[in-house]
Design an enzyme around this catalytic site. Sequence first.
Site, short mmCIF file in Angstrom:
data_model
loop_
_atom_site.label_atom_id
_atom_site.label_comp_id
_atom_site.label_asym_id
_atom_site.label_seq_id
_atom_site.Cartn_x
_atom_site.Cartn_y
_atom_site.Cartn_z
N ASP A 1 0.87 -1.17 0.00
CA ASP A 1 0.00 0.00 0.00
C ASP A 1 0.92 1.23 0.00
O ASP A 1 2.11 1.13 0.27
CB ASP A 1 -0.95 0.00 1.20
CG ASP A 1 -2.14 0.94 0.96
OD1 ASP A 1 -2.05 1.77 0.02
OD2 ASP A 1 -3.15 0.85 1.69
C1 BGC Z 1 -4.96 3.40 0.00
C2 BGC Z 1 -5.05 2.43 -1.16
C3 BGC Z 1 -4.85 3.16 -2.44
C4 BGC Z 1 -3.51 3.87 -2.40
C5 BGC Z 1 -3.20 4.65 -3.64
C6 BGC Z 1 -3.71 4.24 -0.04
O1 BGC Z 1 -3.74 5.26 0.90
O2 BGC Z 1 -5.01 2.69 1.22
O3 BGC Z 1 -6.29 1.79 -1.16
O4 BGC Z 1 -4.93 2.28 -3.53
O5 BGC Z 1 -3.50 4.79 -1.31
O6 BGC Z 1 -4.00 5.78 -3.73
#
Ligand code: BGC
Length: 812
Positions: free
Chosen positions: A229
């Site tokens: 993530d």
């Molecule tokens: C989120 C993800 C997301 C990623 C990219 C993170 O903060 O938890 O779900 O895909 O950011 O935006």
Amino acid sequence: MTTTPPASDLTLDERVSLLSGSGSWLTQPLPDHDVPAVVLSDGPHGLRYQRGAGDHLGIGRSEPATCFPPAVTLASSWDEDLAAEVGRAVGAEARALGVGVVLGPGLNIKRHPLCGRNFEYLSEDPVVSGRMAAALTEGIQSQGVGACLKHFAANNQESHRFVVDVVVDERTLREIYLAGFEHAVRHARPWTVMASYNLLDGLHTTEHPGLLTQILRDEWGFHGLVMSDWAAVHDRAAGVAAGLDLEMPGSRGLFDAEVHEAVRTGALAEGAVTTSAQRVLDLVARAPQPDDAPGVVPDHLREADDALARRAAAAGTVLLRNDGLLPLAPGTRLAVVGAFAEEPRYQGAGSSQVNPTRVTSALDELRARGVEVTYARGYDPARSADDAALLAEAIDVAAAADVAVVLVGLPAVRESEGFDREDLALPAQHDALVTAVAAVNPRTVVALSNGGPVLLPWRDRVAAILESYLGGQAGGAALVDVLFGDAEPGGRLAETFPARQEDVASDPWFPGHPHMVEHREGLMVGYRHHVTSGIEPAYPFGFGLGYTTFAWDGAALDREILTPGDGATVTVTVTNTGGRAGSDVVQVYVHDATGVVLRPRRELAGFAKVHLAPGESREVQVRVPARAFAFYDAGAPGWRTPVGRFEVEVARSSADVVATLPVEVEGGVTSAPEPADAEPVARTDEAFARRLGRPVPTPRPVRPFTRDSLVGEVAARTRLGALLQRAIVRRTPVDESDDEATRLMYERSTRELPLRAAAIFSQGAIDLPTLDALIAAMNGKPADAAKHAGAAVAGRARVLGAAVRARLGRPE
Ligand code: BGC
């Protein structure tokens, strides 16, 4: 297809560089080898494709794309065909924009209704989550675009999401939190999986070999790529060793020196670097490239996808109550009350926020149809304070109409990625509005816009309630379709609506300590707790009414005796006995009637959605997989099926069983670590330790500070930390014109950002030696700080030297 060289042909530098992204949304290209980048984009209910730098909080603008109903709504359809269709549409739009991987679906279990991100997740139940996620994944990938199952795993709250250590017993982990991922991995073969922010049993999931390699790859047969993530990486070398292939976003080589050092010392096998680099190359080889795409969603897709989004929103709408008022007769004079009628709340804030191709409000649609409408705003969605004038106006308008339709729910500021909700209530003005309108007009319909369960204290005082959830860009039009019966509200709740917050088993331990959350409720998540403990919810899991009626006849099971490893099949004939076309959901639950092992009283095993014309009958089959009879035995370890009598329950909801079909398991196990009479919720430390099989851990202390310390923690305790926090806030991309939810999310995200993530987002401004020097200084260790600072200066000198040499064409 792009042709890529084998990873073994690349230098170690090149291989290491592939293991981190380039900027927010690209993998690292290697132009010397003709290896292009792959474009990654949020997801999941439409694309948030940002050209250029972008951000991961959903703040910056993205390319227009269709905003389909978010996961909470789509899951309520219980319709895998529909989910696959939406997946195909998202995949086709991704293709058009040149996106190679869509960052979704998100299938974390809704452990508590207050999780701020529940709108992005599918269900409190792993069978619904896993099957709907598999359908979405298959749909997306059918277009030659990758999907990304997220967030793996046990990421069930927003509070302290970057550093919270989830303490959960192995059985619960397997049966509740991993089962949906397992199903989707095995059945839909996603190209990628995203490791989550949190820790699991003391280890960051991004460096958890048990999770990323043993379970995901060795047991479930996952062959794709695991990415982190955004800024979830803590120790990159440990991550590579554990099976984390790709760090996202790119951190300008922040961790590269540590990875090289680990390879040099033998702490990390070079083969692991090669394997992960190969997985990145494999992804590059199969992902479409932006050069082959038009770069915008073409008009014909926009039209078709808007129509699909509208259909999906109606299919996910759950009719919670209806005294016969719905569907409305044509020509009804309507009072429409509530600002959501003109400013719909149709998606949640955060990384999933799509820039829609258009938005249709309920008022737009009513006026386009020529319906006679009077409208009153009723509340200001941007303000929490009560407003007597708006209330009075709404009462006048409602009293004079045939029917009052009141749109209430959760304003954006109450529900977002980045923070959890504080309670289950609607804003006071929304409750007051419904109560006041219902008092002057008994023919009141309430339509809810919210991403998770709410309390409905007035629920017996209104004629009808539609849970429209967040409807996506065409949600307003879908609501009107449903009100007038042009579409049926096809949904069934994929989550329990509790009558009281304290009826949620995890409530005393949600969201827990900033550094640790205890899953003391174990398996008792959602309806499992309500049914086992005999607690009546406001509306049960699986519940939903419709505009027609169905008869279920001849429910039967294909066998009376099973041995471990066997499944069974339920057959039931469903007949639409009403006068309108409609859909029904046959739900099949399993009850272990003998009880060798502690178990929820009723657990979903399978379901089938059926669409029938008036008078039409269909024989519906629902498979009860072998797994539905088994439990996970952490001691053995493995899945075991207990001996004895089971009841297969054919049901309309978790609280409405239509037929009970007995079946006997022969040759199953006769004992289990937790016997049937064990306490379902481990309230005492002793009971929880027994369930965990080890002492209950204590949360990591705030001091000494580490790379995992939060900006807010160091800011509250040290001057240096306060300066750091101020420096981050000064670079904030939000301003006064941003909505309250965005500002709140940003504020919380900054405070709850670990120092290592601040370094990642600094894009080269803070390297690890500098970070370690700062941490040592904040810990009051000037000698260590000086040592790290020396390393930081030396590191920078090395980088500078390399740059000068490269300019002069004299490599090392
Ligand atoms: C989120 C993800 C997301 C990623 C990219 C993170 O903060 O938890 O779900 O895909 O950011 O935006």
